[in-house]
Scaffold this motif. Structure first.
Motif, short mmCIF file in Angstrom:
data_model
loop_
_atom_site.label_atom_id
_atom_site.label_comp_id
_atom_site.label_asym_id
_atom_site.label_seq_id
_atom_site.Cartn_x
_atom_site.Cartn_y
_atom_site.Cartn_z
N VAL A 118 -9.61 8.12 -4.44
CA VAL A 118 -10.48 7.57 -5.48
C VAL A 118 -9.84 6.33 -6.10
O VAL A 118 -10.50 5.30 -6.30
N CYS A 119 -8.56 6.40 -6.40
CA CYS A 119 -7.85 5.26 -7.01
C CYS A 119 -7.85 4.04 -6.10
O CYS A 119 -8.04 2.91 -6.56
N VAL A 120 -7.63 4.25 -4.82
CA VAL A 120 -7.65 3.13 -3.88
C VAL A 120 -9.02 2.45 -3.92
O VAL A 120 -9.12 1.22 -4.04
N LEU A 121 -10.07 3.24 -3.82
CA LEU A 121 -11.42 2.66 -3.78
C LEU A 121 -11.78 1.97 -5.09
O LEU A 121 -12.34 0.86 -5.09
N ALA A 122 -11.47 2.58 -6.22
CA ALA A 122 -11.87 2.02 -7.51
C ALA A 122 -10.97 0.89 -7.97
O ALA A 122 -11.44 -0.14 -8.46
N GLU A 123 -9.65 1.07 -7.82
CA GLU A 123 -8.70 0.11 -8.38
C GLU A 123 -8.38 -1.04 -7.45
O GLU A 123 -8.15 -2.17 -7.92
N ALA A 148 -18.60 4.46 4.76
CA ALA A 148 -17.80 5.49 5.42
C ALA A 148 -16.49 4.92 5.95
O ALA A 148 -15.44 5.58 5.90
N VAL A 149 -16.52 3.69 6.44
CA VAL A 149 -15.30 3.04 6.91
C VAL A 149 -14.34 2.82 5.75
O VAL A 149 -13.14 3.10 5.85
N LEU A 150 -14.85 2.34 4.62
CA LEU A 150 -14.00 2.15 3.44
C LEU A 150 -13.39 3.47 3.00
O LEU A 150 -12.21 3.53 2.62
N LEU A 151 -14.18 4.53 3.04
CA LEU A 151 -13.68 5.85 2.68
C LEU A 151 -12.56 6.28 3.62
O LEU A 151 -11.51 6.78 3.17
N LYS A 152 -12.75 6.07 4.90
CA LYS A 152 -11.71 6.44 5.87
C LYS A 152 -10.46 5.60 5.68
O LYS A 152 -9.33 6.12 5.75
N LEU A 153 -10.61 4.32 5.44
CA LEU A 153 -9.45 3.45 5.24
C LEU A 153 -8.66 3.88 4.00
O LEU A 153 -7.42 3.88 4.01
N ALA A 154 -9.36 4.26 2.94
CA ALA A 154 -8.68 4.72 1.73
C ALA A 154 -8.01 6.07 1.95
O ALA A 154 -6.90 6.32 1.48
N ASP A 155 -8.68 6.94 2.68
CA ASP A 155 -8.13 8.25 3.03
C ASP A 155 -6.82 8.09 3.80
O ASP A 155 -5.78 8.68 3.45
N ARG A 156 -6.85 7.28 4.84
CA ARG A 156 -5.64 7.12 5.66
C ARG A 156 -4.55 6.41 4.87
O ARG A 156 -3.37 6.71 5.04
N LEU A 157 -4.93 5.46 4.01
CA LEU A 157 -3.93 4.79 3.18
C LEU A 157 -3.15 5.81 2.37
O LEU A 157 -1.91 5.78 2.33
N SER A 158 -3.87 6.72 1.72
CA SER A 158 -3.19 7.75 0.94
C SER A 158 -2.25 8.57 1.80
O SER A 158 -1.14 8.91 1.38
N ASN A 159 -2.68 8.87 3.01
CA ASN A 159 -1.87 9.72 3.89
C ASN A 159 -0.64 9.01 4.45
O ASN A 159 0.34 9.68 4.80
N VAL A 160 -0.69 7.69 4.57
CA VAL A 160 0.44 6.99 5.21
C VAL A 160 1.26 6.15 4.24
O VAL A 160 2.30 5.62 4.64
N GLN A 161 0.85 6.03 2.98
CA GLN A 161 1.60 5.15 2.07
C GLN A 161 3.02 5.65 1.82
O GLN A 161 3.90 4.87 1.47
N ARG A 162 3.24 6.96 2.00
CA ARG A 162 4.59 7.52 1.90
C ARG A 162 4.92 8.26 3.20
O ARG A 162 5.42 9.38 3.18
N LEU A 163 4.66 7.62 4.31
CA LEU A 163 4.79 8.29 5.60
C LEU A 163 6.19 8.83 5.83
O LEU A 163 6.37 9.87 6.47
N ASP A 164 7.19 8.17 5.29
CA ASP A 164 8.57 8.62 5.53
C ASP A 164 8.93 9.90 4.77
O ASP A 164 10.01 10.45 4.96
N THR A 165 8.00 10.41 3.94
CA THR A 165 8.27 11.69 3.27
C THR A 165 7.75 12.88 4.07
O THR A 165 8.00 14.03 3.69
N HIS A 166 7.03 12.61 5.15
CA HIS A 166 6.54 13.73 5.97
C HIS A 166 7.73 14.46 6.58
O HIS A 166 8.64 13.83 7.13
#
Length: 207
Positions: free
Chosen positions: A60-65, A138-156
């Motif tokens: 939500v923050c990615v999309l709104a902010e 839907a593309v914007l939603l997916k891009l924001a979703d993946r951004l959240s998942n990979v923005q701290r990828l090194d913590t996986h």
């Protein structure tokens, strides 16, 4: 530098941040979506241990902010985007509560279970290919979703998952960002910052 989106303080804090961007009646509608998602996701956690709801709020923050999205259906879909894939909630449950448009957006970003004779990997590849024909929201939603998942990828916690997720993002998600300037720039910076994650992969060296 890669911009990171935080939502660890929870919905009240995120709601305050959105107050100047999103209409009051739409914030009330988002209250309902957050309550619904929290109830269904319950005590689910992300791979690094954070409450799952943090991921939903980050989207939500990615999309709104970052992108400036104020369309409440898109923002509600952001909150609800994993509820069908990761809980026992059905798409019809989402449609009945939040309307057809929200349900359609959730459906676009929901990975289906493998069909008969199809492997999990084949189903995932088909899902990613289908996104190439998705509508803009839907593309914007997916891009924001993946951004959240990979923005701290090194913590996986799993190195092999970090590598495979990096490569999948580069191959299948980054191309979706090319028509969206903010996401294109963000993913370019992210790719440079996290290239080391896949440095030992033969596929990464061939990029």
């Amino acid at each position: 530098m890669v911009r990171v989106f935080e939502a660890a303080a929870g919905w009240p804090s995120v709601r305050e941040r959105l107050a100047g961007r999103v209409a009051d009646q739409d914030l009330a509608s988002l209250d309902e979506a957050v309550e619904f998602a929290v109830r269904w996701h319950a005590d689910q956690r992300r791979p690094a241990g954070e409450p799952y709801v943090e991921h939903l709020l980050e989207v939500v923050c990615v999309l709104a902010e970052a992108v400036g999205t104020t369309d409440v259906d898109v923002l509600r879909a952001a909150v609800l985007h994993d509820v069908v894939e990761d809980t026992e909630c059905s798409l019809e449950d989402v449609r009945e509560r939040f309307g057809d448009r929200v349900a359609v957006l959730v459906d676009w970003v929901t990975k289906p279970a493998p069909s008969e004779g199809q492997t999990r990997e084949e189903a995932r590849a088909a899902y990613l290919r289908r996104l190439r024909t998705a509508p803009t929201d839907a593309v914007l939603l997916k891009l924001a979703d993946r951004l959240s998942n990979v923005q701290r990828l090194d913590t996986h916690p799993r190195p092999e998952k970090r590598r495979s997720y990096y490569l999948e993002t580069v191959h299948s998600v980054v191309p979706l960002a090319q028509s969206h300037p903010w996401f294109r720039q963000w993913y370019a910076a992210w790719r440079d910052a996290f290239g080391h994650v896949a440095a030992d992969s033969p596929d990464a060296r061939s990029q």
